[in-house]
Motif scaffolding. Structure first.
Motif, mmCIF file in Angstrom:
data_model
loop_
_atom_site.group_PDB
_atom_site.id
_atom_site.type_symbol
_atom_site.label_atom_id
_atom_site.label_comp_id
_atom_site.label_asym_id
_atom_site.label_seq_id
_atom_site.Cartn_x
_atom_site.Cartn_y
_atom_site.Cartn_z
ATOM 1 N N LYS A 104 0.842 -1.208 0.000
ATOM 2 C CA LYS A 104 0.000 0.000 0.000
ATOM 3 C C LYS A 104 0.871 1.251 0.000
ATOM 4 O O LYS A 104 0.546 2.247 -0.627
ATOM 5 N N ARG A 149 -10.805 -5.467 3.003
ATOM 6 C CA ARG A 149 -10.302 -4.881 1.766
ATOM 7 C C ARG A 149 -8.890 -5.378 1.484
ATOM 8 O O ARG A 149 -8.536 -5.728 0.374
ATOM 9 N N GLU A 150 -8.100 -5.444 2.553
ATOM 10 C CA GLU A 150 -6.714 -5.905 2.415
ATOM 11 C C GLU A 150 -6.686 -7.330 1.861
ATOM 12 O O GLU A 150 -5.917 -7.666 0.973
ATOM 13 N N ARG A 181 -10.122 -15.213 -6.273
ATOM 14 C CA ARG A 181 -10.614 -14.145 -5.397
ATOM 15 C C ARG A 181 -11.495 -14.671 -4.285
ATOM 16 O O ARG A 181 -12.270 -15.585 -4.485
ATOM 17 N N GLN A 199 -4.207 -9.591 -6.123
ATOM 18 C CA GLN A 199 -2.787 -9.526 -6.481
ATOM 19 C C GLN A 199 -2.267 -10.939 -6.778
ATOM 20 O O GLN A 199 -1.603 -11.170 -7.771
ATOM 21 N N GLN A 209 2.001 1.760 -3.527
ATOM 22 C CA GLN A 209 0.948 2.274 -4.406
ATOM 23 C C GLN A 209 0.624 3.733 -4.098
ATOM 24 O O GLN A 209 0.328 4.515 -4.983
ATOM 25 N N GLU A 268 -7.653 -7.319 -1.780
ATOM 26 C CA GLU A 268 -6.586 -6.792 -2.635
ATOM 27 C C GLU A 268 -5.472 -7.820 -2.777
ATOM 28 O O GLU A 268 -4.916 -8.023 -3.843
ATOM 29 N N GLU A 269 -5.164 -8.491 -1.662
ATOM 30 C CA GLU A 269 -4.091 -9.491 -1.699
ATOM 31 C C GLU A 269 -4.485 -10.658 -2.602
ATOM 32 O O GLU A 269 -3.698 -11.152 -3.396
#
Ligand code: HQG
Length: 248
Positions: A77, A212-213, A232, A220, A80, A216-217
């Motif tokens: 993060k 959210r983390e 996902r 990724q 980014q 996102e991971e």
């Protein structure tokens, strides 16, 4: 800036509203842990919320490897959000004759014009490697002690601008796998030894941020493996992992 101006900078705390807790109109900080013990110590105060919402000029502190990679966890993060700071961190690591030479030090990056939020970024080098080659916990803690002392001295003696208050995530407690309480003790002891009334504000992500983390991971990882949407994990809208520990 005078000495007294500098002292007053210590007091600048976290934003008035921090994350989920403020939405529930209860106190925005946890009172105790699951065993009923206080989670705050004299110099280290824990808040729920997003470290990136800290006031301008704050110092955002995180643990880093010495390889020049902000590839996962909160470091990703940072990469980014603050690409210019990332490039300074990366150059710093790559220009060291050996990664091990910067272990136990801290790189303090001033706010970069092209990055948002006007934050200082403190990169504490607490492990030479990451992933499976991460340093053992005892070694990480040893490096944490010297890196934090280095940071405190950098904050005191920074030419060309004065950093604001210190804000940290629960360093070493995620990808580096070190129990947070052990790092906290080291940070508390260093601040106490400094003999000033400096406070370290530590952030615990809210359940929404943890969800959210994770998303996102997962995204990724699926990009990296080419698994597309199969990899996902979707939020089912229930309680997040961190929510069980919230106390109001
Ligand atoms: N927005 C937010 N606000 C507040 N707290 C937030 C947050 N988002 C996450 N957290 C929390 O921040 C803590 C640290 O957890 P992390 O696993 O990230 O860091 P760490 O210190 O154990 O390890 C460092 C290595 O991890 C990386 O990965 P790479 O080596 O690049 O692969 C680096 O580069 C390093 O090397 C955990 O409590 C997270 O819940």
């Amino acid at each position: 800036m005078s000495g007294s101006d500098y002292e007053s900078e210590y007091d600048e705390g976290p934003p008035a509203a921090v994350g989920l807790a403020s939405l529930l109109s209860g106190p925005s900080y946890p009172q105790d842990d699951d065993n009923g013990e206080s989670v705050d110590t004299e110099h280290v105060k824990l808040f729920y919320g997003d470290i990136f919402a800290a006031p301008p000029n704050s110092v955002l502190i995180h643990a880093c490897n010495c390889q020049g990679s902000w590839g996962a966890g909160i470091a990703l993060k940072f990469r980014q959000t603050y690409p210019a700071a990332y490039s300074i961190y990366r150059d710093h690591c790559l220009s060291s004759p050996s990664p091990a030479l910067i272990l136990g030090t801290t790189l303090l990056i001033p706010p970069q014009r092209t990055d948002p939020c006007n934050h200082w970024i403190a990169c504490m080098f607490t492990s030479v490697h990451f992933g499976r080659r991460v340093d053992p916990p005892e070694k990480i803690l040893e490096s944490t002690a010297s890196a934090f002392e280095h940071l405190l001295s950098r904050v005191k003696n920074t030419p060309g601008g004065v950093p604001g208050a210190l804000h940290a995530c629960k360093i070493n407690s995620g990808k580096f796998g070190v129990e947070w309480e052990k790092s906290r003790t080291i940070l508390e002891d260093s601040l106490a030894a400094e003999g000033k009334d400096r406070i370290l504000f530590v952030y615990e992500p809210t359940c929404g941020e943890i969800e959210r983390e994770k998303l996102e991971e997962a995204a990724q990882n699926s990009k990296a493996t080419g698994a597309g949407s199969r990899g996902r994990r979707k939020s089912k809208g229930g309680l997040g992992r961190g929510q069980q520990t919230l106390k109001f």
